[in-house]
Design a protein around this motif. Sequence first.
Motif, PDB file in Angstrom:
ATOM      1  N   ASP A  37       0.821  -1.221   0.000  1.00  0.00           N
ATOM      2  CA  ASP A  37       0.000   0.000   0.000  1.00  0.00           C
ATOM      3  C   ASP A  37       0.850   1.265   0.000  1.00  0.00           C
ATOM      4  OD1 ASP A  37      -2.371  -1.431  -0.031  1.00  0.00           O
ATOM      5  OD2 ASP A  37      -2.558  -1.435   2.150  1.00  0.00           O
ATOM      6  N   GLY A  38       2.034   1.179  -0.599  1.00  0.00           N
ATOM      7  CA  GLY A  38       2.916   2.340  -0.703  1.00  0.00           C
ATOM      8  C   GLY A  38       3.834   2.546   0.483  1.00  0.00           C
ATOM      9  N   TYR A  39       3.822   1.631   1.446  1.00  0.00           N
ATOM     10  CA  TYR A  39       4.741   1.755   2.583  1.00  0.00           C
ATOM     11  C   TYR A  39       6.126   1.289   2.170  1.00  0.00           C
ATOM     12  CZ  TYR A  39       1.164   3.087   5.888  1.00  0.00           C
ATOM     13  OH  TYR A  39       0.183   3.781   6.551  1.00  0.00           O
ATOM     14  N   ASP A  40       7.132   1.921   2.734  1.00  0.00           N
ATOM     15  CA  ASP A  40       8.532   1.671   2.445  1.00  0.00           C
ATOM     16  C   ASP A  40       8.982   0.393   3.166  1.00  0.00           C
ATOM     17  OD1 ASP A  40      11.348   1.655   2.535  1.00  0.00           O
ATOM     18  OD2 ASP A  40      11.497   3.817   2.838  1.00  0.00           O
ATOM     19  N   PRO A  41       9.319  -0.687   2.441  1.00  0.00           N
ATOM     20  CA  PRO A  41       9.717  -1.925   3.111  1.00  0.00           C
ATOM     21  C   PRO A  41      11.014  -1.803   3.902  1.00  0.00           C
ATOM     22  CG  PRO A  41      10.076  -2.113   0.746  1.00  0.00           C
ATOM     23  CD  PRO A  41       9.350  -0.818   0.986  1.00  0.00           C
ATOM     24  N   VAL A  42      11.897  -0.920   3.504  1.00  0.00           N
ATOM     25  CA  VAL A  42      13.168  -0.744   4.197  1.00  0.00           C
ATOM     26  C   VAL A  42      12.972  -0.001   5.517  1.00  0.00           C
ATOM     27  CG1 VAL A  42      15.480   0.276   4.019  1.00  0.00           C
ATOM     28  CG2 VAL A  42      14.444  -0.836   2.025  1.00  0.00           C
ATOM     29  N   ALA A  43      12.031   0.908   5.580  1.00  0.00           N
ATOM     30  CA  ALA A  43      11.809   1.715   6.792  1.00  0.00           C
ATOM     31  C   ALA A  43      11.462   0.852   8.003  1.00  0.00           C
ATOM     32  CB  ALA A  43      10.714   2.756   6.549  1.00  0.00           C
ATOM     33  N   TYR A  44      10.768  -0.264   7.788  1.00  0.00           N
ATOM     34  CA  TYR A  44      10.461  -1.151   8.908  1.00  0.00           C
ATOM     35  C   TYR A  44      11.748  -1.600   9.589  1.00  0.00           C
ATOM     36  CZ  TYR A  44       5.782  -1.778   6.807  1.00  0.00           C
ATOM     37  OH  TYR A  44       4.522  -1.589   6.294  1.00  0.00           O
ATOM     38  N   PHE A  45      12.756  -1.911   8.797  1.00  0.00           N
ATOM     39  CA  PHE A  45      14.020  -2.434   9.320  1.00  0.00           C
ATOM     40  C   PHE A  45      14.962  -1.323   9.776  1.00  0.00           C
ATOM     41  CE2 PHE A  45      12.418  -5.737   6.572  1.00  0.00           C
ATOM     42  CZ  PHE A  45      12.763  -6.921   7.210  1.00  0.00           C
ATOM     43  N   GLU A  46      15.121  -0.312   8.954  1.00  0.00           N
ATOM     44  CA  GLU A  46      16.145   0.707   9.198  1.00  0.00           C
ATOM     45  C   GLU A  46      15.684   1.842  10.112  1.00  0.00           C
ATOM     46  OE1 GLU A  46      19.243   0.124   8.216  1.00  0.00           O
ATOM     47  OE2 GLU A  46      18.591  -1.695   7.189  1.00  0.00           O
ATOM     48  N   GLN A  47      14.424   2.253  10.014  1.00  0.00           N
ATOM     49  CA  GLN A  47      13.916   3.330  10.860  1.00  0.00           C
ATOM     50  C   GLN A  47      12.992   2.802  11.965  1.00  0.00           C
ATOM     51  OE1 GLN A  47      13.753   4.053   7.177  1.00  0.00           O
ATOM     52  NE2 GLN A  47      15.819   4.763   7.618  1.00  0.00           N
ATOM     53  N   GLY A  48      12.633   1.529  11.900  1.00  0.00           N
ATOM     54  CA  GLY A  48      11.778   0.935  12.919  1.00  0.00           C
ATOM     55  C   GLY A  48      10.366   1.486  12.925  1.00  0.00           C
ATOM     56  N   GLU A  49       9.873   1.843  11.731  1.00  0.00           N
ATOM     57  CA  GLU A  49       8.513   2.378  11.643  1.00  0.00           C
ATOM     58  C   GLU A  49       7.891   2.065  10.288  1.00  0.00           C
ATOM     59  OE1 GLU A  49       8.117   6.763  11.210  1.00  0.00           O
ATOM     60  OE2 GLU A  49      10.313   6.774  11.247  1.00  0.00           O
ATOM     61  N   ALA A  50       6.566   2.062  10.291  1.00  0.00           N
ATOM     62  CA  ALA A  50       5.819   1.951   9.034  1.00  0.00           C
ATOM     63  C   ALA A  50       5.758   3.355   8.455  1.00  0.00           C
ATOM     64  CB  ALA A  50       4.417   1.412   9.299  1.00  0.00           C
ATOM     65  N   LYS A  51       6.405   3.544   7.334  1.00  0.00           N
ATOM     66  CA  LYS A  51       6.544   4.883   6.760  1.00  0.00           C
ATOM     67  C   LYS A  51       6.148   4.845   5.288  1.00  0.00           C
ATOM     68  CE  LYS A  51       9.903   8.598   6.935  1.00  0.00           C
ATOM     69  NZ  LYS A  51      11.256   8.971   7.352  1.00  0.00           N
ATOM     70  N   GLY A  53       6.064   5.598   1.448  1.00  0.00           N
ATOM     71  CA  GLY A  53       7.038   5.974   0.444  1.00  0.00           C
ATOM     72  C   GLY A  53       6.419   6.952  -0.541  1.00  0.00           C
ATOM     73  N   VAL A  54       7.214   7.371  -1.506  1.00  0.00           N
ATOM     74  CA  VAL A  54       6.748   8.316  -2.522  1.00  0.00           C
ATOM     75  C   VAL A  54       7.022   7.747  -3.905  1.00  0.00           C
ATOM     76  CG1 VAL A  54       7.017  10.357  -1.063  1.00  0.00           C
ATOM     77  CG2 VAL A  54       8.934   9.597  -2.465  1.00  0.00           C
ATOM     78  N   PHE A  68       9.543   4.125  -1.685  1.00  0.00           N
ATOM     79  CA  PHE A  68      10.493   4.341  -0.598  1.00  0.00           C
ATOM     80  C   PHE A  68      10.413   5.772  -0.114  1.00  0.00           C
ATOM     81  CE2 PHE A  68      11.770   0.912  -3.254  1.00  0.00           C
ATOM     82  CZ  PHE A  68      12.015  -0.093  -2.335  1.00  0.00           C
ATOM     83  N   SER A  69      10.749   5.956   1.151  1.00  0.00           N
ATOM     84  CA  SER A  69      10.657   7.281   1.763  1.00  0.00           C
ATOM     85  C   SER A  69      11.917   8.101   1.548  1.00  0.00           C
ATOM     86  CB  SER A  69      10.361   7.148   3.263  1.00  0.00           C
ATOM     87  OG  SER A  69      11.355   6.350   3.886  1.00  0.00           O
ATOM     88  N   SER A  70      12.982   7.460   1.055  1.00  0.00           N
ATOM     89  CA  SER A  70      14.230   8.188   0.807  1.00  0.00           C
ATOM     90  C   SER A  70      15.045   7.462  -0.264  1.00  0.00           C
ATOM     91  CB  SER A  70      15.064   8.280   2.090  1.00  0.00           C
ATOM     92  OG  SER A  70      15.548   6.988   2.452  1.00  0.00           O
ATOM     93  N   THR A  71      15.966   8.189  -0.837  1.00  0.00           N
ATOM     94  CA  THR A  71      16.881   7.598  -1.816  1.00  0.00           C
ATOM     95  C   THR A  71      17.725   6.520  -1.145  1.00  0.00           C
ATOM     96  OG1 THR A  71      16.954   9.649  -3.084  1.00  0.00           O
ATOM     97  CG2 THR A  71      18.761   8.095  -3.440  1.00  0.00           C
ATOM     98  N   LYS A  72      18.168   6.781   0.080  1.00  0.00           N
ATOM     99  CA  LYS A  72      18.974   5.813   0.821  1.00  0.00           C
ATOM    100  C   LYS A  72      18.231   4.481   0.956  1.00  0.00           C
ATOM    101  CE  LYS A  72      21.121   4.892   5.259  1.00  0.00           C
ATOM    102  NZ  LYS A  72      21.266   5.288   6.644  1.00  0.00           N
TER     103      LYS A  72
END
Length: 156
Positions: A37-51, A53-54, A68-72
């Motif tokens: 649903d447009g959530y960043d799969p990496v953010a769960y692991f790296e930022q510890g949150e459901a975030k 993406g764009v 993803f929420s960021s280029t990184k």
Amino acid sequence: MKRISILLIMAAIVASCSSGSDAPKDEVFNVEGVALDGYDPVAYFEQGEAKKGVEDESVNHQGLVYYFSSTKNRLLFQENAEKYLPEYGGWCAYAVAETSTKMQPDPTQWQIQDGELMLFTSSWMTKLTGSLKDEWNEDPESYETKADNNWDTMNN
């Protein structure tokens, strides 16, 4: 008693989802439009949150589009996509474990277990008896074993 109530509620949810739903119930991956649903799969692991993406930071991976929420985060995914993909094709882990069904999850109901992203269903019905994530966490290893076994059977 709580487990029986949750299973009955899940059966009702599955019944309502299977009639008239556009969700690809026969597909391995849970995708309707954009994955997660447009959530960043990496953010769960790296930022510890459901975030969320764009679209400007998106990747097509194995025919599925991820935001993803960021280029990184996008670059991390491109380096090792398998690390960040959700278990059980992105379906509700609890539903796979308990009823061998593919139930639409809520991407904000999640956890990392043994280095894997688990997603869970959340609806008005689960609010009556508690979340499926909470039920899962009463015996996570047992549920994961059941889900792994069911997933193998469901996709063979």
